[in-house]
Design an enzyme around this catalytic site. Structure first.
Site, PDB file in Angstrom:
ATOM      1  N   SER A 269      -4.528   4.088  -6.806  1.00 31.37           N
ATOM      2  CA  SER A 269      -5.576   3.599  -6.697  1.00 31.37           C
ATOM      3  C   SER A 269      -6.660   4.559  -7.676  1.00 31.37           C
ATOM      4  CB  SER A 269      -6.569   3.800  -5.537  1.00 31.37           C
ATOM      5  OG  SER A 269      -6.878   4.971  -5.141  1.00 31.37           O
ATOM      6  N   LYS A 270      -7.468   4.976  -7.897  1.00 27.68           N
ATOM      7  CA  LYS A 270      -7.836   5.238  -9.287  1.00 27.68           C
ATOM      8  C   LYS A 270      -8.919   6.709  -8.875  1.00 27.68           C
ATOM      9  CE  LYS A 270     -11.288   2.009 -11.712  1.00 27.68           C
ATOM     10  NZ  LYS A 270     -12.221   0.939 -12.035  1.00 27.68           N
ATOM     11  N   ARG A 271      -8.386   6.244  -7.794  1.00 32.24           N
ATOM     12  CA  ARG A 271      -8.610   7.856  -7.359  1.00 32.24           C
ATOM     13  C   ARG A 271      -7.509   8.998  -7.349  1.00 32.24           C
ATOM     14  NH1 ARG A 271      -7.604   9.703  -1.713  1.00 32.24           N
ATOM     15  NH2 ARG A 271      -6.885   7.532  -0.619  1.00 32.24           N
TER      16      ARG A 271
END
Length: 473
Positions: free
Chosen positions: A241-243
């Site tokens: 994911s983006k994190r």
């Protein structure tokens, strides 16, 4: 048509996701390995979220990665009439029906299912009712008459045989109340009409596979073979994911990765061929097959990607690397400013410096950073580490060497090295004690290609001018 036909079918609602890029790569490699073709279908039926910019980003990302498709790009939305035709055919054959349940009724069904601890499923209330009972003013959806007993089995090349109880696969919608086809219908009709023989996609589509199999059977069409790939996870084991960092292929280009290295890294995310880590594209095509795909999610490792990219940079032909670098510079942070300073003369110097620069860089961003000394204007900016080296004593060394260099008749790396070594020997200094002030004055850094190569690349006039700027007064 070729025996094997694969497809990559992204939704144009954003960038080309790194997971999508891997799916495209697997489809492309399998098609090339088997002598088949890979088709590209843009699944743009979500008109609110689909954009031309996203389509362009997908096509650009695939092209950058070196993944080609066969034939023209197919746009799913343009085939909506054909999708509706298939739904109406199923209604005429009694395999689908018009459902007049209102939004309020559907909400009540879901609420009751939750209260009773059941998955929210449509309860089939219009499955066998006479259409003459239809309420006035309620536009119907069309639902498939899915089997209510038994099970639907998927013989998957990666996951093995997986069965789904049909009671859990309700009468899903084929056409919405506005007449627009759903994803489930569009995919099945397109896969059939495009002659797809092998579906390779993420395992988040596994439940879809069961529903699509029901639809293929209802339409009396052959079900393509399927291979569902585990998703890519981050280093912590959670879904990427983006994190975890960059998700789009465009971001990896902007971070200075080479497409060859990205292909090599992506193919090893969930697929293996013995102990082979580094492989050419021809080797990937020769070796790639579905049994090599693992069942466990692969973990994305940025450090491993960076090391692999560094290997590809060092192994690259210098002319090819320069061409790739110049093509990529506009996409790099600060690249436009660098490119504006890159005159033909400095481009030639960059080519000359590449052998030394690529040894110290793992990405094109690092390569550009290492090459800043070539485009820097005098007085040369000096970073903190280099400034610390340029003590009054070091500046005296720089002054003396500038004077010695001025006497060189034939300006070469070897001639410059001779002057430096003679100077160090005469004063009883280690070579590093002399070379470090020289590097700081010439490049403004404490690291660079070999210092004698730097002198040769910059040339007599620029080298002497930079040294005199930092010489003691």
């Amino acid at each position: 048509m070729a025996d094997i036909v694969t497809r990559f079918a992204p939704s144009p609602t954003g960038f080309l996701h790194i997971g999508g890029a891997r799916t495209a790569l697997f489809n492309w490699l399998y098609a090339r390995h088997t002598g088949g073709v890979m088709l590209l279908r843009i699944e743009d039926t979500d008109r609110e979220r689909s954009t031309e910019a996203a389509v362009a980003a997908i096509l650009d990302g695939l092209s950058w990665l070196g993944i080609s498709w066969d034939g023209e790009v197919i746009y799913q939305f343009s085939r909506a009439a054909r999708h509706r035709e298939a739904a109406e055919q199923l209604v005429a054959e009694g395999k689908a029906y018009r459902c007049y349940a209102t939004a309020e009724e559907l909400n009540e069904m879901r609420a009751l299912a939750r209260a009773e601890g059941r998955p929210p499923r449509y309860d089939g209330r219009w499955r066998d009712r006479d259409p003459s009972e239809a309420p006035a003013g309620v536009p119907p959806v069309i639902r498939v008459k899915a089997p209510q007993t038994g099970e639907t089995a998927i013989d998957d090349a990666v996951q093995g045989r997986v069965t789904f109880p049909n009671k859990d696969l309700d009468d899903f919608v084929l056409l919405r109340s506005d007449g627009s086809p759903t994803y489930m219908l569009s995919v099945v009709v397109d896969d059939h009409d495009m002659g797809i023989t092998q579906i390779i996609r993420g395992d988040d589509h596994f439940t879809n596979a069961a529903r699509q199999t029901i639809l293929f059977d209802a339409l009396r069409w052959s079900v393509p073979a399927m291979a569902h790939i585990p998703l890519i996870h981050g280093p912590d084991g959670a879904k990427l994911s983006k994190r975890h960092g960059a998700l789009g292929v465009d971001a990896y280009r902007a971070m200075g990765y080479l497409p060859d290295a990205m292909r090599n890294y992506l193919v090893r995310l969930g697929w293996s061929h013995g102990d082979s880590e580094i492989m050419s594209t021809d080797e990937m095509i020769a070796w790639f097959d579905l049994p090599g795909i693992g069942r466990s999610p692969a973990r994305f490792d940025f450090a491993r990607l960076e090391n692999l990219n560094g290997h590809y940079m060092r192994a690259s032909d210098d002319d090819a690397l320069l061409a790739r670098f110049l093509d990529t510079v506009p996409h790099l942070p600060g690249g436009a400013a660098f490119l504006a300073k890159l005159t033909p003369e400095r481009t030639a110097q960059l080519r000359q410096a590449l052998p030394g620069l690529k040894e110290r860089a793992k990405t094109l961003v690092e390569l550009m950073d290492g090459a800043q000394f070539l485009v820097a204007e005098r007085p040369l900016p000096v970073d903190d580490a280099a400034a610390a080296i340029l003590t009054p004593e070091a500046r005296g060394i720089v002054r003396d060497l500038a004077a010695g260099f001025a006497d060189i008749a034939d300006w070469t790396a070897a001639a410059a090295e001779g002057v430096v070594r003679a100077y160090a020997d005469a004063r009883g200094l280690k070579l590093g004690k002399v070379a470090q002030p020289l590097r700081a004055a010439l490049t403004g850094r404490t690291t660079s290609p070999g210092i004698f190569d730097v002198l040769a690349i910059l040339g007599r006039d620029e080298s002497l001018a930079r040294l005199r700027d930092h010489a003691a007064s």
